[in-house]
Design an enzyme around this catalytic site. Sequence first.
Site, PDB file in Angstrom:
ATOM      1  N   HIS A  53      48.859  32.661  48.068  1.00 11.75           N
ATOM      2  CA  HIS A  53      49.507  33.571  47.126  1.00 11.75           C
ATOM      3  C   HIS A  53      50.232  34.655  47.928  1.00 11.75           C
ATOM      4  O   HIS A  53      50.048  34.765  49.147  1.00 11.75           O
ATOM      5  CB  HIS A  53      48.486  34.184  46.153  1.00 11.75           C
ATOM      6  CG  HIS A  53      47.434  35.028  46.813  1.00 11.75           C
ATOM      7  ND1 HIS A  53      46.132  34.620  46.968  1.00 11.75           N
ATOM      8  CD2 HIS A  53      47.497  36.258  47.372  1.00 11.75           C
ATOM      9  CE1 HIS A  53      45.443  35.565  47.580  1.00 11.75           C
ATOM     10  NE2 HIS A  53      46.242  36.565  47.854  1.00 11.75           N
TER      11      HIS A  53
HETATM   12  P1  TYD Z   1      41.092  34.484  45.293  1.00  9.74           P
HETATM   13  O1  TYD Z   1      42.221  35.476  45.200  1.00  9.74           O
HETATM   14  O2  TYD Z   1      41.311  33.134  44.692  1.00  9.74           O
HETATM   15  O3  TYD Z   1      40.630  34.311  46.805  1.00  9.74           O
HETATM   16  P2  TYD Z   1      41.499  33.846  48.065  1.00  9.74           P
HETATM   17  O4  TYD Z   1      42.901  34.249  47.799  1.00  9.74           O
HETATM   18  O5  TYD Z   1      40.887  34.554  49.224  1.00  9.74           O
HETATM   19  O6  TYD Z   1      41.340  32.369  48.243  1.00  9.74           O
HETATM   20  O7  TYD Z   1      39.813  35.175  44.655  1.00  9.74           O
HETATM   21  C1  TYD Z   1      38.619  34.444  44.414  1.00  9.74           C
HETATM   22  C2  TYD Z   1      37.939  35.061  43.206  1.00  9.74           C
HETATM   23  O8  TYD Z   1      37.551  36.416  43.476  1.00  9.74           O
HETATM   24  C3  TYD Z   1      38.837  35.101  41.978  1.00  9.74           C
HETATM   25  O9  TYD Z   1      38.031  34.790  40.864  1.00  9.74           O
HETATM   26  C4  TYD Z   1      39.278  36.542  41.903  1.00  9.74           C
HETATM   27  C5  TYD Z   1      38.111  37.286  42.504  1.00  9.74           C
HETATM   28  N1  TYD Z   1      38.483  38.544  43.173  1.00  9.74           N
HETATM   29  C6  TYD Z   1      38.074  39.741  42.628  1.00  9.74           C
HETATM   30  O10 TYD Z   1      37.452  39.798  41.537  1.00  9.74           O
HETATM   31  N2  TYD Z   1      38.378  40.904  43.273  1.00  9.74           N
HETATM   32  C7  TYD Z   1      39.064  40.912  44.446  1.00  9.74           C
HETATM   33  O11 TYD Z   1      39.313  42.002  45.022  1.00  9.74           O
HETATM   34  C8  TYD Z   1      39.488  39.651  45.011  1.00  9.74           C
HETATM   35  C9  TYD Z   1      40.261  39.602  46.298  1.00  9.74           C
HETATM   36  C10 TYD Z   1      39.174  38.491  44.346  1.00  9.74           C
END
Ligand code: TYD
Length: 137
Positions: A53
């Site tokens: 992303h």
């Molecule tokens: P995600 O953005 O998919 O992780 P990455 O980009 O590292 O692979 O986030 C995983 C899960 O965590 C998703 O359900 C959103 C949640 N999340 C939060 O609640 N707060 C945060 O600060 C972050 C970064 C993720």
Amino acid sequence: MPNWTEPGLIDVPTHRDALGALGVVERADPFPFPVKRVYFLYDVPSDAVRGSHAHKALNQLIIAVSGSFSVTLDDGAARRDFRLNRPSLGLVVPPGYWRTLHDFSSGSAALVLASEEYDPADYIRDYDEFVEWTRRG
Ligand code: TYD
């Protein structure tokens, strides 16, 4: 030294002595923003690809506090790969970069300092939409 419009590696100020090492991140040095959020990734399978992303406004500093992993940053036109393999190294990630985190070593942990609170509206999760967004300026 990145100027926070370009990504790049920085040294995290580290105090090392016979009892070990202590790394410090403060607002002025090396993260020139208030840290509004800290999150960390661990137990990541070696074949997992995290991230995928971009952020519209968020600045981040990523540190491999244990083990190693790679980060690929893409500005919509070119890609750069960074290997984070020691806690005294930080990767500056300004807004506007599609990022993937991959090739995590066993037992690795990523510490992420973020300039903003969690905001799903700041995410671009579709690559084609991201490229469109970069072209709009
Ligand atoms: P995600 O953005 O998919 O992780 P990455 O980009 O590292 O692979 O986030 C995983 C899960 O965590 C998703 O359900 C959103 C949640 N999340 C939060 O609640 N707060 C945060 O600060 C972050 C970064 C993720």
